[in-house]
Write an enzyme that holds these catalytic residues in place. Structure first.
Site, PDB file in Angstrom:
ATOM      1  N   LYS A  54      -7.044  -2.611  -9.274  1.00 48.68           N
ATOM      2  CA  LYS A  54      -5.732  -2.708  -9.873  1.00 48.68           C
ATOM      3  C   LYS A  54      -5.440  -4.092 -10.545  1.00 48.68           C
ATOM      4  CE  LYS A  54      -3.918  -0.073  -5.939  1.00 48.68           C
ATOM      5  NZ  LYS A  54      -3.292   0.192  -4.643  1.00 48.68           N
ATOM      6  N   GLN A  98      -0.555  -3.465  -0.281  1.00 45.80           N
ATOM      7  CA  GLN A  98      -1.662  -2.592  -0.155  1.00 45.80           C
ATOM      8  C   GLN A  98      -1.711  -2.046   1.455  1.00 45.80           C
ATOM      9  OE1 GLN A  98      -3.672  -1.466  -2.454  1.00 45.80           O
ATOM     10  NE2 GLN A  98      -4.814  -0.155  -1.028  1.00 45.80           N
ATOM     11  N   ASP A 121       5.125   1.796  -6.048  1.00 44.35           N
ATOM     12  CA  ASP A 121       4.333   2.451  -5.525  1.00 44.35           C
ATOM     13  C   ASP A 121       5.305   3.675  -5.187  1.00 44.35           C
ATOM     14  OD1 ASP A 121       1.859   2.275  -4.257  1.00 44.35           O
ATOM     15  OD2 ASP A 121       2.509   0.604  -2.876  1.00 44.35           O
TER      16      ASP A 121
HETATM   17  N1  GUN Z   1      -3.425   2.499   0.378  1.00 51.03           N
HETATM   18  C1  GUN Z   1      -3.830   3.630  -0.232  1.00 51.03           C
HETATM   19  N2  GUN Z   1      -3.279   4.142  -1.450  1.00 51.03           N
HETATM   20  C2  GUN Z   1      -2.321   3.258  -1.459  1.00 51.03           C
HETATM   21  C3  GUN Z   1      -1.326   3.277  -2.423  1.00 51.03           C
HETATM   22  O1  GUN Z   1      -1.183   4.381  -3.287  1.00 51.03           O
HETATM   23  N3  GUN Z   1      -0.410   2.195  -2.405  1.00 51.03           N
HETATM   24  C4  GUN Z   1      -0.411   1.208  -1.425  1.00 51.03           C
HETATM   25  N4  GUN Z   1       0.448   0.378  -1.574  1.00 51.03           N
HETATM   26  N5  GUN Z   1      -1.537   1.268  -0.396  1.00 51.03           N
HETATM   27  C5  GUN Z   1      -2.177   2.444  -0.524  1.00 51.03           C
END
Ligand code: GUN
Length: 302
Positions: A54, A98, A121
């Site tokens: 990311k 995350q 998100d």
């Molecule tokens: N963990 C796995 N997929 C995601 C996501 O799309 N966003 C976040 N914040 N954590 C994750």
């Protein structure tokens, strides 16, 4: 006949180019760039690799990117204070914590603490509600479902009046993509069925699907005979089923398998996403898009 491959890796490149050129335009006009912070708690290897990617992608696009890594034993109070700091930071347009979080931290409290206007998100209840209403209300569609819808549209698959069957009812994928596909608008207007672990006759539902979206997290769950000939199959499953040594780098890497038996399914489907290289790359791409949108909302550019 072999199905057309819907490659997330290719669609990602198109969208990232579009974002990069918009970032340059905004920078030229307003002198600012999108700012994204990713908060990583602990050292879960999958989470570390997602967050690294990311941050790398944000950097490539010319965003301001901040990776805030915190120890596994951070208190809930300290994490909430950290989120509050970024809520009040003018240079940050997107905040991502995350998941999963360590057990001593209440995920709901954490997600609710993020300013809904920086919730790239799309997990805050305000944004979940906006998604449910649809149309102009939607600010930040959650990234994986948004990526799925974008892939379906860019692959030229007709969604209006299509029978969409979603396998899985998670808050991150199943529920939101079902909701998005039934809204009025481009890439939607579908008739949607959601099936899950308690559904009777899972196979019968899948066999009706013009578009089959599988997000169950069970490797190989969907059998080739469940697929309607010519259907569009979107496999969201990224299941680690083992490890191998990469021929390219010599490093140990995960062997990934989807929720669909890909080799046989591709002989029946009209179009299909591979694993890896299908839905996966789209999630991060849509996160970048949401972060840029967040800055544009702030600047009144939408
Ligand atoms: N963990 C796995 N997929 C995601 C996501 O799309 N966003 C976040 N914040 N954590 C994750």
């Amino acid at each position: 006949m072999t199905a057309k491959l819907i490659k997330g890796t290719e669609i990602r490149e198109q969208i990232l180019e579009e974002i990069a050129s918009e970032v340059a335009q905004i920078k030229g006009k307003h002198g600012v760039v999108p700012g994204l912070v990713t908060i990583l708690i602990g050292e879960n290897p999958a989470s570390v690799s997602y967050v690294t990617l990311k941050i790398k992608t944000a950097h490539r696009l010319g965003f301001k990117e901040v990776q805030d890594s915190q120890p596994e034993n951070i208190s809930e109070e300290d994490l909430l204070a950290l989120i509050d700091k970024y809520n009040n930071d003018e240079s940050i347009n997107g905040i991502l914590v995350q998941l999963p979080l360590p057990k001593h931290i209440d995920e709901k409290k954490v997600l609710n603490a993020i300013d809904p206007d920086k919730d790239v998100d799309g997990f805050h209840p305000v944004n979940v509600g906006r998604l449910m209403i649809g149309g102009d209300e939607v600010k930040f569609p959650p990234c994986t479902p948004a990526g799925i819808q974008e892939m379906i549209v860019r692959a030229g698959v007709e969604t209006s009046g299509a029978e969409v069957v979603v396998v899985g009812r998670s808050n991150i994928v199943g529920k939101p993509i079902a909701n998005m596909m039934l809204q009025k608008g481009e890439g939607a207007n579908s008739t949607v069925t959601v099936v899950h672990t308690r559904t009777k006759d899972l196979a019968d539902h899948c066999k009706r699907a013009d578009i089959l979206i599988v997000a169950a997290g069970v490797p190989g769950l969907v059998k080739p005979e469940w697929i309607k000939p010519g259907a569009c199959v979107i496999d969201v499953g990224v299941n680690r089923v083992g490890e191998k040594v990469s021929e390219k780098t010599g490093k140990t890497i995960a062997i990934l398998r989807g929720d669909v038996d890909f080799d046989e399914a591709k002989q029946i489907a009209g179009s299909i996403t591979p694993v890896p290289g299908g839905v996966g790359p789209m999630t991060i791409t849509m996160l970048m898009l949401n972060t840029m949108k967040s800055l544009k909302y702030k600047l009144g550019e939408n």
